[in-house]
Design a protein around this motif. Structure first.
Motif, PDB file in Angstrom:
ATOM      1  N   ALA A 269      24.403  -3.666  -0.501  1.00  0.00           N
ATOM      2  CA  ALA A 269      25.368  -2.575  -0.315  1.00  0.00           C
ATOM      3  C   ALA A 269      26.465  -2.617  -1.375  1.00  0.00           C
ATOM      4  O   ALA A 269      27.078  -1.585  -1.673  1.00  0.00           O
TER       5      ALA A 269
ATOM      6  N   THR B  74      25.572  -0.291  -4.406  1.00  0.00           N
ATOM      7  CA  THR B  74      25.871   1.132  -4.237  1.00  0.00           C
ATOM      8  C   THR B  74      27.378   1.376  -4.229  1.00  0.00           C
ATOM      9  O   THR B  74      27.847   2.387  -4.766  1.00  0.00           O
ATOM     10  N   ALA B  75      28.134   0.447  -3.653  1.00  0.00           N
ATOM     11  CA  ALA B  75      29.595   0.597  -3.665  1.00  0.00           C
ATOM     12  C   ALA B  75      30.120   0.502  -5.094  1.00  0.00           C
ATOM     13  O   ALA B  75      31.009   1.268  -5.480  1.00  0.00           O
TER      14      ALA B  75
ATOM     15  N   THR C 230      28.910   4.459   1.603  1.00  0.00           N
ATOM     16  CA  THR C 230      28.970   3.110   1.039  1.00  0.00           C
ATOM     17  C   THR C 230      30.055   2.297   1.737  1.00  0.00           C
ATOM     18  O   THR C 230      30.675   2.747   2.691  1.00  0.00           O
TER      19      THR C 230
END
Length: 144
Positions: free
Chosen positions: A25, A28-29, A58
């Protein structure tokens, strides 16, 4: 994912790779964060609404919600050349001086930090009581 942080040492690159593999994650952040920075640099406020839609999915969802709540102000900040950074810096400096312990906050000690030095040979380091205390803090036995 290649970023500015990958330009460091081999150890840094390996640490970043392990973190990114363990927490996908973050990739994507980081991509959403890079888009936000690119939007600010290009001063293209039309990209704000699509960015908010992407960022809400996100780890930046809380930040995106704040940006969405103040979207008019954020759009103006992106598209206009003006900034209040200088004022905010001075306010931050004054608040830091105000929060010093009372024993060190006498007017004769605060005056050099607030006013410009009158002696042209006097450096900012010598005139600022906070900066002047840094060497003593670094050599303090509690830090060693």
């Amino acid at each position: 994912m290649a970023t500015e942080g990958d330009a460091g040492s081999v150890k840094t690159v390996l640490i970043n790779a392990v973190i990114q593999k363990a927490v996908p994650a973050l990739i994507t952040a980081r991509a959403a964060l890079n888009r936000f920075h690119a939007m600010k640099r290009s001063k293209d406020k039309a990209r704000l609404d699509p960015w908010i839609a992407i960022a809400t999915e996100t780890k930046l969802a809380a930040f995106a919600a704040g940006v969405e709540a103040d979207s008019d102000a954020v759009a103006a900040a992106i598209s206009t050349p003006w900034s209040n950074g200088q004022v905010e810096g001075k306010v931050n400096r004054l608040k830091a001086i105000k929060r010093q312990p009372y024993g060190r906050a006498k007017i004769d000690l605060l005056k050099p930090g607030v006013m410009a030095p009158h002696d042209p040979k006097c450096t900012k380091f010598e005139a600022d009581p906070i900066l002047h205390a840094v060497p003593q803090l670094l050599t303090h036995k509690a830090l060693g």
